[in-house]
Design a protein around this motif. Sequence first.
Motif, PDB file in Angstrom:
ATOM      1  N   GLU A 155       0.767  -0.809   0.004  1.00  0.00           N
ATOM      2  CA  GLU A 155      -0.021   0.069  -0.011  1.00  0.00           C
ATOM      3  C   GLU A 155       0.883   1.350   0.023  1.00  0.00           C
ATOM      4  O   GLU A 155       0.442   2.356  -0.416  1.00  0.00           O
ATOM      5  N   GLY A 156       2.183   1.201   0.476  1.00  0.00           N
ATOM      6  CA  GLY A 156       2.917   2.161   0.321  1.00  0.00           C
ATOM      7  C   GLY A 156       2.644   3.183   1.802  1.00  0.00           C
ATOM      8  O   GLY A 156       2.786   4.643   1.632  1.00  0.00           O
ATOM      9  N   ASN A 300       8.321   2.964  -0.403  1.00  0.00           N
ATOM     10  CA  ASN A 300       7.322   2.398  -1.324  1.00  0.00           C
ATOM     11  C   ASN A 300       6.465   3.318  -1.614  1.00  0.00           C
ATOM     12  O   ASN A 300       5.650   3.879  -0.911  1.00  0.00           O
ATOM     13  N   THR A 302       3.666   4.567  -3.878  1.00  0.00           N
ATOM     14  CA  THR A 302       2.451   3.852  -4.645  1.00  0.00           C
ATOM     15  C   THR A 302       1.639   5.227  -5.123  1.00  0.00           C
ATOM     16  O   THR A 302       1.318   5.849  -4.664  1.00  0.00           O
ATOM     17  N   GLY A 328       2.629  -2.067 -10.121  1.00  0.00           N
ATOM     18  CA  GLY A 328       2.212  -2.218  -8.481  1.00  0.00           C
ATOM     19  C   GLY A 328       1.994  -3.601  -8.404  1.00  0.00           C
ATOM     20  O   GLY A 328       1.703  -4.496  -9.139  1.00  0.00           O
ATOM     21  N   ARG A 336       4.283   1.238  -8.542  1.00  0.00           N
ATOM     22  CA  ARG A 336       4.982   1.338  -7.283  1.00  0.00           C
ATOM     23  C   ARG A 336       6.334   1.522  -7.509  1.00  0.00           C
ATOM     24  O   ARG A 336       6.876   0.806  -8.547  1.00  0.00           O
TER      25      ARG A 336
END
Length: 363
Positions: A155-156, A300, A302, A328, A336
């Motif tokens: 999900e980041g 990360n 996203t 992603g 991502r």
Amino acid sequence: MTNRALNFNAGPAALPLEVLQQAQEQFVDYHSAGMSIMEMSHRSAAFEQVNNETQALMRKLYGIPDNYKVLFLQGGASTQFSMIPLNLLQAGKPGAYVNTGSWAIKALKEAQLVGETVIAATSEADKFNRIPALDSIEVPDNASYLHITSNETIEGTQFAQFPTLSPAVPLIADMSSDIMSRPVDISQFGVIYAGAQKNLGPSGVTIVIIRDDLAASSPKHVPTMLRYDTHAKADSLYNTPPSFSVYMVNLVLKWIETKGGVAALEQYNRDKTKLIYDTIDHSGGFYRGFAQADSRSVMNITFRLQTEELEKQFVKESEQQGFVGLKGHRSVGGLRASTYNAVPLENCKALAEFMTDFQRRNG
């Protein structure tokens, strides 16, 4: 060497080129031993020196207090999802979990196989695009522990600060995707665990930092290899360890030291990700960040485009330009960029420039 990929893989992930070159030099003949470290007995003096030095480097660079063990285990974070409740979940004392997304859910499901659990907080209603506010986390007084996932790779999202608990409730953290990317107060935690393959080395070794009293309290009915006391007593050498992976972690830790340590890396990481987040934020909505701004991960990034077709085109064109790993996760889609410790600033600058050019041509 000019043909290095612009590697934004989520894990296994980029390793420092200097480390890879040093490993290459020592691969066939480690310190004039006439053999590779992969061929050595883990009981040899040479490997014991690597094992001990790697622990000592982690203690020094991460500020690990003397009353914690540093363990090098196998099975990845996924095995820790089981070992935590098997060793620490007590009858009548639930394991509390903060549900922040894909990896937190996996940890929770494994604990539910072992005993009683409660969800102390969740951001599921917002599709896990944020970290729950610390004051929304409700931990039962009799909880065995509180488990968090410090950074959700898919999900980041990332905890900016950590919950403060009563001394009776240990804080457990899965730090697989942000360990040693920033300084943390180790004494806040009962256990920190992480697969090495994002920030600290190759896949194959799992790092566990565990307070002595928790390491010593493994129930006797738990299978030998799944007990923390087994590995703590044997200094991570109860069985054959992932010796080459531990050696690679040793080299990465030395690289971190040459970069000025963890605090210097944190600033470097923030500078890197700012280049990409700024591109998203200044795109006028062409790029849409997934995570809420105050929950954004520094590891990360996203983001989405207007259509899946445009996202597929972005991935295709990026690969043609030498970028790797920007698609992603299959469970959520989108795009991502993983910017772990070893991802160079130059790669992030190149990605920001590519994103700006892609928008110019497709906006």
